[in-house]
Structures are given as C-alpha cells and as structure tokens.
Design an enzyme around this catalytic site. Structure first.
Site, mmCIF file in Angstrom:
data_model
loop_
_atom_site.group_PDB
_atom_site.id
_atom_site.type_symbol
_atom_site.label_atom_id
_atom_site.label_comp_id
_atom_site.label_asym_id
_atom_site.label_seq_id
_atom_site.Cartn_x
_atom_site.Cartn_y
_atom_site.Cartn_z
ATOM 1 N N HIS A 180 7.110 32.102 23.189
ATOM 2 C CA HIS A 180 6.490 33.247 22.519
ATOM 3 C C HIS A 180 5.518 33.939 23.465
ATOM 4 O O HIS A 180 4.743 33.280 24.148
ATOM 5 C CB HIS A 180 5.712 32.793 21.271
ATOM 6 C CG HIS A 180 6.588 32.563 20.084
ATOM 7 N ND1 HIS A 180 6.100 32.441 18.806
ATOM 8 C CD2 HIS A 180 7.933 32.454 19.974
ATOM 9 C CE1 HIS A 180 7.109 32.263 17.963
ATOM 10 N NE2 HIS A 180 8.227 32.250 18.646
ATOM 11 N N TYR A 206 -1.472 34.615 12.057
ATOM 12 C CA TYR A 206 -2.739 34.047 11.599
ATOM 13 C C TYR A 206 -3.342 35.069 10.639
ATOM 14 O O TYR A 206 -3.723 36.166 11.056
ATOM 15 C CB TYR A 206 -3.691 33.827 12.782
ATOM 16 C CG TYR A 206 -3.340 32.653 13.681
ATOM 17 C CD1 TYR A 206 -2.381 32.779 14.686
ATOM 18 C CD2 TYR A 206 -3.982 31.431 13.528
ATOM 19 C CE1 TYR A 206 -2.077 31.700 15.509
ATOM 20 C CE2 TYR A 206 -3.683 30.346 14.352
ATOM 21 C CZ TYR A 206 -2.728 30.489 15.342
ATOM 22 O OH TYR A 206 -2.429 29.422 16.153
ATOM 23 N N PRO A 250 -7.644 22.632 13.822
ATOM 24 C CA PRO A 250 -6.336 23.024 14.363
ATOM 25 C C PRO A 250 -6.145 24.517 14.631
ATOM 26 O O PRO A 250 -5.143 24.903 15.241
ATOM 27 C CB PRO A 250 -5.352 22.550 13.286
ATOM 28 C CG PRO A 250 -6.155 22.481 12.034
ATOM 29 C CD PRO A 250 -7.545 22.119 12.449
ATOM 30 N N LYS A 275 -5.099 23.487 19.831
ATOM 31 C CA LYS A 275 -5.521 22.902 21.107
ATOM 32 C C LYS A 275 -5.406 21.380 21.202
ATOM 33 O O LYS A 275 -5.428 20.823 22.305
ATOM 34 C CB LYS A 275 -6.993 23.268 21.377
ATOM 35 C CG LYS A 275 -7.202 24.721 21.743
ATOM 36 C CD LYS A 275 -6.738 24.992 23.165
ATOM 37 C CE LYS A 275 -6.535 26.454 23.453
ATOM 38 N NZ LYS A 275 -5.173 26.866 23.687
ATOM 39 N N TYR A 295 -5.944 31.050 24.325
ATOM 40 C CA TYR A 295 -4.824 30.576 23.500
ATOM 41 C C TYR A 295 -3.693 30.018 24.371
ATOM 42 O O TYR A 295 -3.153 28.947 24.068
ATOM 43 C CB TYR A 295 -4.310 31.715 22.617
ATOM 44 C CG TYR A 295 -3.434 31.237 21.485
ATOM 45 C CD1 TYR A 295 -3.976 30.788 20.287
ATOM 46 C CD2 TYR A 295 -2.043 31.205 21.624
ATOM 47 C CE1 TYR A 295 -3.178 30.328 19.261
ATOM 48 C CE2 TYR A 295 -1.236 30.750 20.595
ATOM 49 C CZ TYR A 295 -1.811 30.314 19.420
ATOM 50 O OH TYR A 295 -1.007 29.840 18.401
HETATM 51 P P1 FAD Z 1 -2.507 10.522 18.524
HETATM 52 O O1 FAD Z 1 -1.359 11.442 18.450
HETATM 53 O O2 FAD Z 1 -3.328 10.295 17.319
HETATM 54 O O3 FAD Z 1 -1.946 9.143 19.050
HETATM 55 C C1 FAD Z 1 -2.699 7.951 19.000
HETATM 56 C C2 FAD Z 1 -1.745 6.803 18.820
HETATM 57 O O4 FAD Z 1 -2.458 5.580 18.840
HETATM 58 C C3 FAD Z 1 -1.023 6.845 17.486
HETATM 59 O O5 FAD Z 1 0.363 6.705 17.687
HETATM 60 C C4 FAD Z 1 -1.632 5.704 16.701
HETATM 61 O O6 FAD Z 1 -0.727 5.155 15.786
HETATM 62 C C5 FAD Z 1 -1.994 4.745 17.816
HETATM 63 N N1 FAD Z 1 -3.050 3.794 17.479
HETATM 64 C C6 FAD Z 1 -4.162 3.984 16.722
HETATM 65 N N2 FAD Z 1 -4.895 2.869 16.665
HETATM 66 C C7 FAD Z 1 -4.250 1.947 17.410
HETATM 67 C C8 FAD Z 1 -4.508 0.595 17.715
HETATM 68 N N3 FAD Z 1 -5.579 -0.037 17.239
HETATM 69 N N4 FAD Z 1 -3.635 -0.055 18.493
HETATM 70 C C9 FAD Z 1 -2.538 0.562 18.984
HETATM 71 N N5 FAD Z 1 -2.239 1.846 18.719
HETATM 72 C C10 FAD Z 1 -3.080 2.530 17.941
HETATM 73 N N6 FAD Z 1 -3.059 19.837 16.502
HETATM 74 C C11 FAD Z 1 -2.622 21.070 16.581
HETATM 75 O O7 FAD Z 1 -2.792 21.690 17.632
HETATM 76 N N7 FAD Z 1 -1.967 21.659 15.511
HETATM 77 C C12 FAD Z 1 -1.734 20.977 14.335
HETATM 78 O O8 FAD Z 1 -1.138 21.508 13.394
HETATM 79 C C13 FAD Z 1 -2.206 19.677 14.222
HETATM 80 N N8 FAD Z 1 -2.018 18.972 13.075
HETATM 81 C C14 FAD Z 1 -2.523 17.703 13.002
HETATM 82 C C15 FAD Z 1 -2.358 16.977 11.823
HETATM 83 C C16 FAD Z 1 -2.890 15.684 11.694
HETATM 84 C C17 FAD Z 1 -2.706 14.911 10.410
HETATM 85 C C18 FAD Z 1 -3.606 15.131 12.792
HETATM 86 C C19 FAD Z 1 -4.207 13.730 12.678
HETATM 87 C C20 FAD Z 1 -3.730 15.859 13.978
HETATM 88 C C21 FAD Z 1 -3.207 17.141 14.093
HETATM 89 N N9 FAD Z 1 -3.339 17.896 15.273
HETATM 90 C C22 FAD Z 1 -2.866 19.136 15.352
HETATM 91 C C23 FAD Z 1 -3.939 17.369 16.460
HETATM 92 C C24 FAD Z 1 -2.924 16.805 17.435
HETATM 93 O O9 FAD Z 1 -1.788 16.376 16.747
HETATM 94 C C25 FAD Z 1 -3.616 15.700 18.180
HETATM 95 O O10 FAD Z 1 -4.671 16.290 18.919
HETATM 96 C C26 FAD Z 1 -2.703 14.894 19.105
HETATM 97 O O11 FAD Z 1 -1.852 14.079 18.336
HETATM 98 C C27 FAD Z 1 -3.542 14.030 20.050
HETATM 99 O O12 FAD Z 1 -2.722 13.111 20.725
HETATM 100 P P2 FAD Z 1 -3.259 11.676 21.072
HETATM 101 O O13 FAD Z 1 -2.145 11.011 21.802
HETATM 102 O O14 FAD Z 1 -4.590 11.768 21.695
HETATM 103 O O15 FAD Z 1 -3.520 10.968 19.673
HETATM 104 C C1 DHB Z 2 0.795 25.172 14.464
HETATM 105 C C2 DHB Z 2 -0.365 24.459 14.315
HETATM 106 C C3 DHB Z 2 -1.558 25.029 14.652
HETATM 107 O O1 DHB Z 2 -2.684 24.313 14.538
HETATM 108 C C4 DHB Z 2 -1.623 26.330 15.111
HETATM 109 O O2 DHB Z 2 -2.827 26.860 15.401
HETATM 110 C C5 DHB Z 2 -0.472 27.041 15.248
HETATM 111 C C6 DHB Z 2 0.752 26.469 14.921
HETATM 112 C C7 DHB Z 2 2.069 24.547 14.096
HETATM 113 O O3 DHB Z 2 2.050 23.397 13.615
HETATM 114 O O4 DHB Z 2 3.125 25.167 14.276
#
Ligand code: FAD
Ligand code: DHB
Length: 390
Positions: free
Chosen positions: A72, A201, A292, A296, A384
């Site tokens: 996009h 948005y 969210p 980011k 962005y």
């Molecule tokens: P995570 O993806 O959380 O990965 C951490 C991993 O560690 C998980 O698999 C977990 O199961 C594992 N874990 C936890 N504790 C333990 C343990 N004790 N031992 C072993 N493993 C463990 N960002 C956006 O930009 N847009 C969105 O729409 C958006 N929606 C989201 C919705 C939800 C419900 C959440 C929670 C986050 C969302 N985010 C979104 C944020 C984005 O998804 C996260 O920033 C991203 O997943 C970060 O990646 P990470 O690997 O740091 O953490």
């Molecule tokens: C999506 C999530 C976001 O947090 C955002 O700012 C834009 C798109 C998505 O899940 O597609």
C-alpha cells in the site's frame, strides 16, 4: 542442554532473532509455552513497515510475503464525513507498507526453523530464568513432563508483556513508564472482500473505526469500545451496524460477510528502561507496548531483534561487546519515537469523553491540518512507514 542464546517466546521477536542468529551460525534454542497451533492462529497486527518487509526478505523468509502481501502506498483519514488520502510513499521517499498478517509472518518463521533444524520447543511449562548477573545464565523449564535446564551465554526475553523475563530483573534496576487509555478495540476478521483499496482510519462522534484487510477475500475491521466491554454484548449484527455508522460516507457502502473471529483488546503505552540487565536482553512486547493505532507493535519487535542479533554477531565473531552495550539505548530511541506516534494517533482519532468539547475541536483541527499541509502529512507518513534512522 546447552546453547549460545536461549530465547524465551516464539512470537515475531523470538522467532526472527532465532532466524538471524541461525543465518550467522550462532546456536539458539527457542522455548514457547503455547502450542504451535495457538501461536500460528493468534490474530494480531497486519501492517509491516518497509524496513520490516525488507528484513523478512533478507532473512530468507520473505517469499510468501512477496507473493501474497499487498503493498500500500497510502492510507485514508476520515472525519466530518469526508475521506482524505495521505500519499505515504510520495511523502516518505518512496517507502511503502505491506499488508501481511502477523499470523503469516509467524507461520513462515516457524516453517523455516523447523525445516532447517535448530530447536524450537512448544508447550513448555514452568519457565524461569536464573543467573542473569553471571557469565552462565540458564533457563529452567519442563517439557513433556520432565524438568530441564538450558545453560546459555545469553538469554533473550522475547516473551511478550506477560512473560517471565522482565520480572526476573530486580525491580530497582528498572524504570517503567506507563499510560492507560479508557479505550479498547473490538476487532473482527470477516470473509468478505475489503470495501476499500486502502486502510481507512475514521474519526467519528460514535468512536473511532478502522477498515483494514488481510487479503483480497478477508477484511479486518475495528471499532473503539470500552476496554472492559464484554464481547458477548456484541452480536455480529450490532458490530456491523456500528461499522456502517462510523465508516459510512455518501456514495460508499461497507460490504458485510461472515465473521470468522472477534475479540476485544485493551490499550496501553508502556516502556521499561533499560532493556537489558546482565546477560538478559529484552525485546519486543516484553520491554514495551504501544496502543495499536499507529500499527507499530510488531514493527518495533522486529527492529529490536535486528539490533540484538547484530550485537551478538559482533560479540561472537570479533569479541566486540559494543553493540550489546549500546543495544538498550539504540532500541529506546526508536521505541520512544513509536510511543509518541502511537499516543498521538490514538489521541487524535478516539472519542474521549474526558477531553470535552475542547478536546474534540482540537482533534478536528489537527486532522484538518494533516490533510491540508504537506509538512504535517509528511510527519504522519514518515512515522507510519517507519523511520530509517531515529
Ligand atoms: P508476542 O507476539 O506477544 O510473543 C511473545 C511470545 O512469548 C508468545 O508466543 C507467548 O506465548 C510467549 N510466552 C509468554 N510467556 C512465556 C513463557 N513464560 N515462556 C515461554 N514463552 C512465553 N499490533 C499492531 O500493530 N496492530 C494490531 O492490531 C495489534 N493487535 C494486537 C492484539 C493483541 C491481543 C495483542 C496482545 C497485541 C496486538 N498488537 C498489535 C501488538 C503486536 O501484535 C505485538 O507488538 C507483537 O506481537 C510483539 O511481538 P513479540 O514477539 O514481542 O511478542
Ligand atoms: C491493523 C492493525 C492496526 O493496529 C493498524 O493501525 C492498522 C491495521 C490490522 O490489523 O490490519
């Protein structure tokens, strides 16, 4: 068991770190407390910054993203019943975003790791880290019923906000910054072609709404709700009604389809400093959370592990510790930029009853400025798509 880098968590941060280390010939073991199926199905982010997409390619896990991801070059901001396009790529030096679900990124990284061999254990229990102040930290866990200890040179805490690694650091060694919001997002995945080519948005008196997508057949849509709202109070028909009311404009209508998944997410801003203690390095959501609205979270997680992997490579190849010593400060510069951007986008777009009419008119003034001034729009665009240097 013994390895060079013990990685806790198989989310985007842990899996990408493992991949980068594997490419550099550094051993790692990834430990995940959930099942493979759960990790691969957990629906979260969908917007990859240019730098994140480039990294998937250079890490050799970008083939499917290049085929199926959707590039996009702009987004739309909607307010006062009108849409205004922000031409991201024109304003941000040609850089773009790629729509490709976090679930797909995770599946591709897991498939690559399982195909090439380094250990990735799912369903581990009772994970704890020890000896992080010593030269020989370890991770204790149980797997398949048996207790095990993994001795490491370094531990990477990639275990998300609720993980065990950040709490393993003595509280006095950390400074945390936090802000809550009286908003939540109700998100749905629907089996229907996206009703718009680009993300929308939408600022609306009923609350914020976002139109996004996952593929030509799958729409991803969000509406602002209360953070403590019960999903049971939101039958599909009510969600669509609210989406129509918030996203609808004259001459355009939103197509409905079967709702495949729905859930509510709370919103917070959170940063912990430093992101390292002894031989434990935190990355991704384990160290910081953004609301969210700026898309980011996933991108920050990937940016962290790029720096962590580079520091570890310098250490193992040349005994050079400077990258590891600079890791936290270098990450935090990007983290705070994203914290500001995400807070700003959130504040500008959500209905906030605590801010009164003054707050509402400020939001509209800011939106008008963004959609009439190239300088203001450029600020949004370069943040962005992701800044190259911070
Ligand atoms: P995570 O993806 O959380 O990965 C951490 C991993 O560690 C998980 O698999 C977990 O199961 C594992 N874990 C936890 N504790 C333990 C343990 N004790 N031992 C072993 N493993 C463990 N960002 C956006 O930009 N847009 C969105 O729409 C958006 N929606 C989201 C919705 C939800 C419900 C959440 C929670 C986050 C969302 N985010 C979104 C944020 C984005 O998804 C996260 O920033 C991203 O997943 C970060 O990646 P990470 O690997 O740091 O953490
Ligand atoms: C999506 C999530 C976001 O947090 C955002 O700012 C834009 C798109 C998505 O899940 O597609």
């Amino acid at each position: 068991m013994r390895t060079q880098v013990g990685i806790v968590g198989a989310g985007p941060a842990g899996l990408m770190l493992g991949r980068l280390l594997e490419q550099a010939g550094i051993e790692s073991v990834v430990l995940e407390n959930r099942s493979r199926d759960y990790v691969e199905q957990r629906i979260r982010a969908g917007v990859l910054e240019q730098g994140t997409a480039d990294m998937l390619v250079s890490a050799g896990v970008g083939d499917r993203m290049r085929r199926e991801g959707i590039v996009h070059h702009g987004i739309e901001l909607q307010y006062d019943g009108e849409r205004h396009r922000i031409p991201l790529s024109d304003l941000a030096g040609g850089r773009a975003i790629v729509i490709y679900g976090q679930t797909e990124v995770v599946k591709d990284l897991i498939a690559a790791r399982l195909a090439s061999g380094p250990p990735l254990l799912f369903d581990v229990d009772a994970v704890s880290v020890a000896g992080i102040e010593s030269q020989r930290p370890s991770i204790r866990f149980t797997h398949g019923g048996g207790a095990q200890t993994l001795d490491c040179d370094f531990v990477a805490g990639c275990d998300g906000f609720h993980g065990v690694c950040r709490p393993a650091i003595p509280a006095g060694a950390l400074r945390t910054f936090e802000r809550g919001y009286p908003f939540g997002w109700l998100g749905i995945l629907a089996a229907v072609a996206p009703s718009n080519d680009e993300l929308i948005y939408a600022h609306n008196e009923r609350g914020f709404a976002l139109l996004s997508l996952r593929s030509p057949e799958l729409s991803r849509l969000y509406i602002q709700c209360r953070p403590d709202e019960d999903i049971a109070e939101w039958p599909d028909a009510r969600i669509w009604e609210e989406l129509h009311a918030r996203l609808g404009i004259d001459g355009w209508s939103l197509a409905e389809g079967p709702v495949l998944e729905k859930g509510i997410t709370g919103m917070r801003s959170f940063v912990t400093e430093p992101m390292q203690y002894g031989r434990l390095f935190l990355a991704g959501d384990a160290a910081h959370i953004v609301p969210p609205t700026g898309a980011k979270g996933l991108n920050l997680a990937i940016a962290d592990v790029k720096l962590l992997a580079a520091g570890l490579v310098d250490y193992y190849e040349r005994g050079d510790r400077r990258g590891l010593e600079a890791y936290s400060a270098a990450c935090l510069r990007r983290v705070w930029r994203a914290e500001h951007f995400s807070w700003w986008m959130t504040s500008m777009l959500h209905r906030d009853d605590t801010a009164g009419d003054f707050g509402l008119v400020l939001q509209l003034s800011q939106l008008r400025y963004l959609t009439t001034s190239t300088a203001a729009a450029t600020t949004l665009a370069e943040n962005y798509v992701g800044l190259e240097t911070v």
